[in-house]
Write an enzyme that holds these catalytic residues in place. Structure first.
Site, PDB file in Angstrom:
ATOM      1  N   ARG A   1      -4.504  -2.814  -0.254  1.00 19.61           N
ATOM      2  CA  ARG A   1      -3.737  -1.582  -0.430  1.00 19.61           C
ATOM      3  C   ARG A   1      -3.623  -0.822   0.887  1.00 19.61           C
ATOM      4  O   ARG A   1      -4.569  -0.777   1.668  1.00 19.61           O
ATOM      5  CB  ARG A   1      -4.408  -0.702  -1.487  1.00 19.61           C
TER       6      ARG A   1
ATOM      7  N   ARG B   1       1.862   2.466   7.160  1.00 22.66           N
ATOM      8  CA  ARG B   1       0.491   2.616   6.701  1.00 22.66           C
ATOM      9  C   ARG B   1      -0.163   1.238   6.745  1.00 22.66           C
ATOM     10  O   ARG B   1       0.219   0.339   5.993  1.00 22.66           O
ATOM     11  CB  ARG B   1       0.469   3.213   5.295  1.00 22.66           C
TER      12      ARG B   1
ATOM     13  N   ASP C   1       8.839   3.434  -0.288  1.00 23.15           N
ATOM     14  CA  ASP C   1       7.926   2.476   0.323  1.00 23.15           C
ATOM     15  C   ASP C   1       8.666   1.166   0.565  1.00 23.15           C
ATOM     16  O   ASP C   1       9.309   0.624  -0.354  1.00 23.15           O
ATOM     17  CB  ASP C   1       6.718   2.225  -0.577  1.00 23.15           C
TER      18      ASP C   1
ATOM     19  N   ARG D   1       6.353   4.105   4.815  1.00 25.74           N
ATOM     20  CA  ARG D   1       6.753   5.263   4.018  1.00 25.74           C
ATOM     21  C   ARG D   1       7.886   5.970   4.762  1.00 25.74           C
ATOM     22  O   ARG D   1       7.719   6.405   5.895  1.00 25.74           O
ATOM     23  CB  ARG D   1       5.567   6.205   3.818  1.00 25.74           C
TER      24      ARG D   1
ATOM     25  N   ASN E   1       9.314   7.195  -4.592  1.00 24.16           N
ATOM     26  CA  ASN E   1       8.369   8.219  -5.034  1.00 24.16           C
ATOM     27  C   ASN E   1       9.048   9.578  -5.114  1.00 24.16           C
ATOM     28  O   ASN E   1       9.464  10.123  -4.091  1.00 24.16           O
ATOM     29  CB  ASN E   1       7.186   8.279  -4.064  1.00 24.16           C
TER      30      ASN E   1
ATOM     31  N   LYS F   1       7.969   3.554 -10.083  1.00 21.21           N
ATOM     32  CA  LYS F   1       7.995   2.100 -10.191  1.00 21.21           C
ATOM     33  C   LYS F   1       9.085   1.605 -11.143  1.00 21.21           C
ATOM     34  O   LYS F   1       9.298   0.400 -11.265  1.00 21.21           O
ATOM     35  CB  LYS F   1       6.622   1.590 -10.630  1.00 21.21           C
TER      36      LYS F   1
ATOM     37  N   GLU G   1       8.877   0.936  -3.925  1.00 18.59           N
ATOM     38  CA  GLU G   1       8.749   2.124  -4.772  1.00 18.59           C
ATOM     39  C   GLU G   1       9.669   3.231  -4.252  1.00 18.59           C
ATOM     40  O   GLU G   1       9.952   3.310  -3.053  1.00 18.59           O
ATOM     41  CB  GLU G   1       7.307   2.657  -4.804  1.00 18.59           C
TER      42      GLU G   1
ATOM     43  N   LYS H   1      -0.292  -4.071 -10.648  1.00 18.53           N
ATOM     44  CA  LYS H   1      -0.559  -2.633 -10.551  1.00 18.53           C
ATOM     45  C   LYS H   1      -0.104  -1.905 -11.811  1.00 18.53           C
ATOM     46  O   LYS H   1       0.874  -2.315 -12.467  1.00 18.53           O
ATOM     47  CB  LYS H   1       0.113  -2.028  -9.323  1.00 18.53           C
TER      48      LYS H   1
END
Length: 336
Positions: free
Chosen positions: A249, A241, A289, A227, A299, A142, A297, A177
Site C-alpha cells: 500500500r 506516493r 489515484d 495522487r 476520491n 471505488k 480511484e 480491497k
C-alpha cells in the site's frame, strides 16, 4: 464576494489533525487568511428538523442545524486551534459548508449527505456544500471510477467467491480491497501461490455484507501511486506516493512517502476524460489515484494531498479551491 464568507466545516475532531499534512486544515488556514468566519462541528452534531410549526403554516427555516463552535486556526504544533463556546448554528445561514469527515462510506456517511442535501444551493436559505452531497452519495470513489472502464486496469466488484478465484487464476497477482474502505485499511496483495485467499474471503464475508473490489496488481506502484488533485475538473498538481519497503500500500496513512510528480500526457488524458463530469456534478475538490497508465480511484469524500503538493510545487492549492468556490457563489453555478 463583496463580504467575508461564513464557513462551517464538518470534519473529524480538529484537535487530532496533522497540521503539516491535513488538507482540511490547509483549507481552513486559507479561509481564515481571506477573512472568512469559521465554524467547526462533527457529523454527530448534525440535526434535521422538519414539519410545520403551526396548523396553518409556519414552515421551519432552521431545518439543518449543528452544535458547532467558532474557531481560529494557526500553524502552531500543540496549539493550532482556539474554539469559541458551543452554539447551535443554522447551516442555511452559512455561505459554504465543507463536508470533510473521513470515510468509511457507510450508512452514517450516506445519511449526512441526505441531510445536507436539504440546504445545498446558492441564495436565501441555502449554503453551497462542497462537495455536492448528492454527487458524493452517488459517487463512492471505488464505484465512480468504473464508469471509465477504458482508463482502468482489469477490475472486479463482486460478492461471488468463485468469480474472485477465477479472476485470480486469470491475472495471477491481484489486489483485494474493501469497496468502501479508506486509507489503505484492509487492502491485501494476493499472489498466484498465496494459500490465504479463501480464508481472507471467508473472514470478510463473515463480517460484512459489502462486496469486494479486486484489481490486477500493477508493478508500477513501486514507482509510485500518483495522487492528482483536480479543482472544478482541472488538474492543479500531483504527488507520487511511494510504498514503504515491504509494503504494497502507498497510502500516507500507512507509511507511503510523498515525492514530487509531474503530470504525464496519460495523466492529462485521464483528467480530460473525467473533468467535465466532475465540474457538472459539483465535485469541486477531487483527488484521483493513477498507477502507471491506469486510473484506480476517484476520491470525492475527503481527498488529501494539498500540503504536499504545495511544498513541492510552491503553489497554494487551497487558494485555488476557494477561488473555485467563490466563482460558483458569484455566478450561481451549482448543481443542486
Amino acid at each position: 464576494m463583496s463580504r467575508p464568507l461564513k464557513v462551517a466545516v464538518q470534519m473529524d475532531p480538529l484537535g487530532g489533525v496533522d497540521i503539516n499534512g491535513d488538507s482540511t486544515f490547509a483549507m481552513m488556514l486559507e479561509a481564515q487568511a481571506r477573512g472568512y468566519e469559521l465554524f467547526v462541528y462533527q457529523v454527530e452534531a448534525l440535526s434535521l428538523s422538519e414539519g410545520r410549526t403551526a396548523a396553518q403554516g409556519g414552515q421551519r427555516t432552521d431545518r439543518v442545524t449543528a452544535r458547532a463552535r467558532a474557531v481560529t486556526v494557526r500553524r502552531r504544533a500543540g496549539d493550532h486551534a482556539t474554539f469559541g463556546p458551543e452554539q447551535v448554528i443554522n447551516l442555511a445561514d452559512m455561505d459554504v459548508v465543507l463536508m470533510r469527515q473521513d470515510p468509511p462510506f457507510d450508512m452514517a456517511y450516506i445519511t449526512a449527505t441526505h441531510i445536507l442535501e436539504h440546504i445545498h444551493g446558492i441564495g436565501p436559505g441555502r449554503a453551497l456544500v462542497v462537495n455536492n452531497p448528492a454527487a458524493v452519495r452517488n459517487a463512492p470513489e471505488k464505484i465512480l471510477v468504473t464508469h471509465y472502464p477504458d482508463l482502468m486496469p482489469p477490475t472486479l466488484v463482486t460478492w461471488d467467491v468463485k468469480a474472485i478465484l477465477e479472476f485470480r487464476a486469470k491475472w495471477r497477482d491481484i489486489i483485494v480491497k474493501p469497496l468502501f474502505g479508506n486509507g489503505g485499511a484492509g487492502v491485501f496483495r494476493i499472489r498466484e501461490d498465496d494459500p490465504n485467499l479463501n480464508a481472507l474471503l471467508e473472514m470478510h464475508f463473515a463480517r460484512s455484507r459489502e462486496p469486494l473490489m479486486i484489481q490486477r496488481y500493477e508493478p508500477a506502484v513501486r514507482r509510485g501511486d500518483k495522487r492528482i488533485i483536480l479543482v472544478d475538473g482541472v488538474p492543479v498538481g500531483a504527488i507520487d506516493r511511494i510504498p514503504a519497503e515491504g509494503e504494497t500500500r502507498s497510502n500516507m496513512h500507512v507509511g507511503g512517502r510523498p515525492v514530487r510528480a509531474e503530470l504525464t500526457a496519460r495523466d492529462r488524458e485521464i483528467c480530460d476524460a473525467i473533468g467535465p463530469m466532475l465540474r457538472e456534478q459539483g465535485l469541486i475538490f477531487v483527488g484521483i489515484d493513477v498507477i502507471g497508465e491506469w486510473l484506480t480511484e476517484i476520491n470525492v469524500t475527503s481527498p488529501t494531498g494539498l500540503q504536499e503538493i504545495d511544498r513541492f510545487d510552491g503553489i497554494n492549492t487551497a487558494g485555488l479551491i476557494w477561488d473555485a468556490i467563490v466563482s460558483r457563489l458569484v455566478t450561481g453555478g451549482v448543481d443542486a
